[in-house]
Design a protein around this motif. Structure first.
Motif, PDB file in Angstrom:
ATOM      1  N   ASP A  28      66.759  32.306  11.720  1.00 29.12           N
ATOM      2  CA  ASP A  28      68.006  31.881  11.083  1.00 29.12           C
ATOM      3  C   ASP A  28      68.584  30.650  11.766  1.00 29.12           C
ATOM      4  O   ASP A  28      69.508  30.020  11.234  1.00 29.12           O
ATOM      5  N   LEU A  29      68.027  30.280  12.930  1.00 25.61           N
ATOM      6  CA  LEU A  29      68.462  29.074  13.628  1.00 25.61           C
ATOM      7  C   LEU A  29      67.685  27.843  13.168  1.00 25.61           C
ATOM      8  O   LEU A  29      67.928  26.734  13.662  1.00 25.61           O
ATOM      9  N   GLY A  30      66.760  28.047  12.256  1.00 28.20           N
ATOM     10  CA  GLY A  30      66.001  26.936  11.728  1.00 28.20           C
ATOM     11  C   GLY A  30      64.513  27.073  11.984  1.00 28.20           C
ATOM     12  O   GLY A  30      64.037  28.097  12.493  1.00 28.20           O
ATOM     13  N   VAL A  31      63.765  26.037  11.638  1.00 28.03           N
ATOM     14  CA  VAL A  31      62.313  26.026  11.731  1.00 28.03           C
ATOM     15  C   VAL A  31      61.879  24.925  12.696  1.00 28.03           C
ATOM     16  O   VAL A  31      62.444  23.824  12.685  1.00 28.03           O
ATOM     17  N   LEU A  32      60.889  25.254  13.531  1.00 25.18           N
ATOM     18  CA  LEU A  32      60.285  24.238  14.396  1.00 25.18           C
ATOM     19  C   LEU A  32      58.815  24.548  14.561  1.00 25.18           C
ATOM     20  O   LEU A  32      58.375  25.680  14.322  1.00 25.18           O
ATOM     21  N   THR A  46      65.198  22.732  16.173  1.00 32.94           N
ATOM     22  CA  THR A  46      64.831  23.148  14.830  1.00 32.94           C
ATOM     23  C   THR A  46      65.350  22.118  13.827  1.00 32.94           C
ATOM     24  O   THR A  46      66.065  21.171  14.190  1.00 32.94           O
ATOM     25  N   HIS A  47      65.004  22.318  12.568  1.00 39.25           N
ATOM     26  CA  HIS A  47      65.474  21.375  11.550  1.00 39.25           C
ATOM     27  C   HIS A  47      66.990  21.456  11.368  1.00 39.25           C
ATOM     28  O   HIS A  47      67.598  20.570  10.782  1.00 39.25           O
ATOM     29  N   LEU A  48      67.605  22.522  11.939  1.00 37.03           N
ATOM     30  CA  LEU A  48      69.065  22.649  11.916  1.00 37.03           C
ATOM     31  C   LEU A  48      69.682  22.129  13.212  1.00 37.03           C
ATOM     32  O   LEU A  48      70.870  22.347  13.456  1.00 37.03           O
ATOM     33  N   GLU A  49      68.856  21.471  14.042  1.00 41.52           N
ATOM     34  CA  GLU A  49      69.270  20.868  15.311  1.00 41.52           C
ATOM     35  C   GLU A  49      69.725  21.903  16.340  1.00 41.52           C
ATOM     36  O   GLU A  49      70.556  21.620  17.197  1.00 41.52           O
TER      37      GLU A  49
END
Length: 247
Positions: A28-32, A46-49
């Motif tokens: 839920d914190l994004g993708v890396l 992640t893509h959500l920084e």
């Protein structure tokens, strides 16, 4: 040899994820995507920084993050095994009762060559995956089956260390003089005192030296503003370890 996994630790929480280089992490914190050759301390966003710090894998991380197929050996017990037998790089180890594979992975990361037996085929496959995560699949061979049924195949081989975590460990101990090199050690982990007794009696019967059984108990200290005292959250017993040495 597989590249060992790394820990990804979120900078603002205690959330940790074990991933291999090139693998994708989705939360839920994004993708890396983990770089092919990440450096410890490197920050990956992640893509959500959301920032994650790369942490090199250490022994206790194996216990915390391996896929489990049962109760793995605790780090405190692994430490006693390593310390009492003097496990070192170059040792040849015969292990039975792989389970999750924590002990085998620790020994492999020390530089030992480990042959470990696991009766359950599904457990054995999980252990192989865990060895790849630990980066020791070139040093740890996970064999399916019962070591007692494979003694003929092991005939003529000499091991520096025999480690056992099985209900029939005492029966394997009876073969320790043929399996161990001169001066080699046997270490048996037993959750029940009756099994530890049988292992010790078997070691005595075949003439192993320095036979002793230890109970593992640790108490955590609780520290707060009022003072320091032992924790009341349980006895801290894990099991019994029987050690012996071949003459």
């Amino acid at each position: 040899m597989s590249h060992a996994a790394v820990l990804l630790v979120h900078a603002d929480s205690d959330r940790e994820y074990l991933r291999t280089p090139g693998e994708e992490l989705q939360t839920d914190l994004g993708v890396l995507t983990v770089p092919d050759d990440p450096d410890p301390g490197q920050i990956i966003e992640t893509h959500l920084e959301e920032p994650f710090t790369v942490r090199a894998l250490r022994g206790p991380d194996l216990f915390n993050h391996f896929e489990r197929t049962g109760a793995p050996m605790m780090p405190r017990d692994v430490g006693l095994v390593v310390g009492h037998v003097g496990a070192q790089s170059g040792d040849r180890v015969l292990d039975a009762g792989t389970g999750t594979g924590v002990l085998s992975a620790y020994l492999g990361r020390l530089g030992a060559a480990v042959t470990t037996y696991e009766r359950d085929p599904e457990f054995a496959e999980v252990a192989r995956d865990n060895m790849a995560l630990a980066g020791v699949d070139d040093r740890v061979e996970v064999r399916g089956g019962d070591v007692l049924e494979d003694l003929d195949a092991l005939s003529g081989e000499e091991f520096d260390l025999l480690t056992l975590d099985t209900a029939d460990a005492a029966t394997v101990v009876e073969h320790a003089p043929e399996l161990l090199t001169s001066g080699g050690y046997c270490a048996v982990y037993a959750p029940f005192v009756e099994d530890a007794r049988r292992a010790e009696e078997a070691a005595d019967a075949v003439g192993l030296l320095g036979v002793e059984t230890l109970e593992t108990i640790q108490r955590e200290l609780h520290v707060d503003d009022r003072g320091t005292r032992p924790s009341t959250a349980g006895v801290g017993h894990t099991g019994y370890l029987t050690f012996a040495r071949n003459g």
